[in-house]
Write a protein that holds these residues in place. Structure first.
Motif, mmCIF file in Angstrom:
data_model
loop_
_atom_site.group_PDB
_atom_site.id
_atom_site.type_symbol
_atom_site.label_atom_id
_atom_site.label_comp_id
_atom_site.label_asym_id
_atom_site.label_seq_id
_atom_site.Cartn_x
_atom_site.Cartn_y
_atom_site.Cartn_z
ATOM 1 N N UNK A 129 38.988 41.202 53.012
ATOM 2 C CA UNK A 129 38.580 39.827 52.746
ATOM 3 C C UNK A 129 37.187 39.847 52.114
ATOM 4 N N UNK A 130 37.041 39.207 50.955
ATOM 5 C CA UNK A 130 35.762 39.157 50.245
ATOM 6 C C UNK A 130 35.423 37.692 49.997
ATOM 7 N N UNK A 131 34.234 37.266 50.402
ATOM 8 C CA UNK A 131 33.883 35.846 50.260
ATOM 9 C C UNK A 131 32.400 35.694 49.986
ATOM 10 N N UNK A 132 32.051 34.500 49.538
ATOM 11 C CA UNK A 132 30.644 34.140 49.327
ATOM 12 C C UNK A 132 30.473 32.676 49.673
ATOM 13 N N UNK A 133 29.307 32.339 50.271
ATOM 14 C CA UNK A 133 29.008 30.959 50.606
ATOM 15 C C UNK A 133 30.031 30.360 51.543
ATOM 16 N N UNK A 134 30.409 29.091 51.278
ATOM 17 C CA UNK A 134 31.385 28.441 52.135
ATOM 18 C C UNK A 134 32.799 28.920 51.858
ATOM 19 N N UNK A 135 32.962 29.836 50.894
ATOM 20 C CA UNK A 135 34.243 30.485 50.690
ATOM 21 C C UNK A 135 34.646 31.393 51.833
ATOM 22 N N UNK A 219 44.455 50.689 49.226
ATOM 23 C CA UNK A 219 45.563 50.509 50.156
ATOM 24 C C UNK A 219 45.589 49.102 50.754
ATOM 25 N N UNK A 220 44.620 48.261 50.416
ATOM 26 C CA UNK A 220 44.465 46.971 51.082
ATOM 27 C C UNK A 220 44.881 45.801 50.198
ATOM 28 N N UNK A 221 45.350 44.739 50.852
ATOM 29 C CA UNK A 221 45.545 43.460 50.183
ATOM 30 C C UNK A 221 44.182 42.770 50.123
ATOM 31 N N UNK A 222 43.782 42.350 48.941
ATOM 32 C CA UNK A 222 42.473 41.721 48.777
ATOM 33 C C UNK A 222 42.637 40.205 48.674
ATOM 34 N N UNK A 223 41.880 39.489 49.506
ATOM 35 C CA UNK A 223 41.809 38.028 49.457
ATOM 36 C C UNK A 223 40.358 37.654 49.184
#
Length: 361
Positions: A129-135, A219-223
């Motif tokens: 899981x990759x996010x920034x701010x309120x994401x 190997x990972x699913x990226x969201x």
């Protein structure tokens, strides 16, 4: 994925539908200008939705009603309440009204839940899981759901914020990670909080960080969720790293979609090993044919042209050269400034020629 979701609940099932208003039951401050609002149904109905979906709230602001869409930050594994975590930006109207006026006991109308940015409920996968701010909110909901499910959890959670104080739901995430070692948290900040020590990662997310944080990213699913420029940069990094983009999922918290036909098409440039290119080294009067997947530095070395280099990964900036014609696909890791890029410079170690390119070397 959307076709597998059964979201056709009715009030007779004891499941909340948007024909019934929501009652605010708690307001929890999370960060500056940020709070989590939790709601219950007046009838006591439970909430059914998928982790990562969103609600649209009808907000009675002065001057007329506005409709704002927010990702649900709670998990469907906790069906008695439903929550959204909101952050007011400059010029916010609806979110500013919520932070200033919405209190426990007040009722508001909502529609949903809806959205396709979700994880499969029953499948066991490795996630990044990759996010920034309120994401961060869909990643929070998905991680909470996986934590509550309790089996087969494998999550690497990467969040970028301006300062440590801006990290939303930090304590909740740390609490889950402290009890489940296979939930790994990484926070990246650009600046420190005044008078407080930060021992985590600093700077902006780049390819090096992805490799260090999640060495098994292939190997990972990226969201991914965050501002559009942030998600554009993440896509470019993953493409350059050879990631299978069919396993990449993203959601803009500014414009979530309800149907598959609304999904945006990303015009990402992916260098192709089957497509030819060429690099002309003007001062050396040497030209060389190559593939789109070759770097300018590799082409120069094959042609006997010496371009000074160091890290070969877009960090040190040693291989900076001026591009005088053509286009390249460059994904660097901080070794070149935007001013240099605007002036026509590239880093030879991480620039791949698209068609015919001329270099001042």
């Amino acid at each position: 994925m959307a076709s597998q979701l059964d979201m056709t609940a009715t009030a007779d099932d004891g499941i909340w539908t948007d024909a019934e208003p929501l009652v605010c039951c708690s307001v929890v401050p999370e960060a500056p200008n940020t709070a989590t609002f939790s709601f219950v149904s007046p009838s006591g109905a439970q909430f059914r939705y998928e982790p990562g979906q969103f609600l649209t709230l009808e907000l009675p602001v002065p001057g007329g009603t506005v409709w704002k869409t927010y990702t649900i930050s709670s998990s469907p594994s906790r069906p008695l309440t439903i929550s959204v975590t909101v952050k007011a930006q400059n010029g916010s109207i609806g979110t500013r009204w919520m932070l200033d006026r919405l209190q426990p006991g007040m009722r508001i109308k909502a529609t949903g839940p809806a959205g396709l940015f979700t994880i499969p409920r029953r499948e066991q996968k490795k996630y990044l899981f990759i996010s920034a701010g309120s994401g961060i909110t869909p990643s929070l909901a998905m991680t909470t759901y996986l934590y509550d499910r309790g089996t087969g959890i494998d999550v690497t959670f990467v969040h970028c914020a301006h300062r440590p104080q801006d990290i939303i739901a930090r304590q909740r995430l740390e609490q889950m990670a402290s009890r489940v070692p296979s939930i790994r948290l990484f926070f990246i900040v650009e600046d420190d909080d005044p008078y407080r020590v930060w021992t985590g990662l600093r700077g902006r997310l780049n390819q090096l960080m992805i490799g260090l944080i999640a060495g098994d990213y292939l190997e990972r699913e990226v969201y991914c969720c965050g501002p559009e420029p942030f998600m554009d940069a993440v896509r470019e990094m993953l493409i350059a790293l050879g990631y299978d983009m069919d396993r990449y999922h993203q959601e803009s918290f500014a414009a979530p979609v309800k149907k598959e036909e609304q999904l945006p098409e990303h015009d990402d440039l992916v260098p192709d090993d089957d497509i030819g290119a060429s690099v002309a080294f003007a001062r050396s009067e040497v030209s060389a044919d190559c593939k789109q997947t070759d770097t300018v530095l590799a082409v120069a070395r094959s042609a006997g042209i010496v371009i000074p280099s160091g890290c070969t990964f877009g960090v040190c900036g040693t291989c900076k050269v001026r591009k005088t014609a053509g286009e390249v696909h460059m994904v660097h890791n901080g070794g070149i400034s935007e001013d240099d890029i605007d002036a026509g410079f590239i880093l030879a170690c991480c620039s791949k020629p698209i068609g015919a390119v001329e270099i001042d070397a």
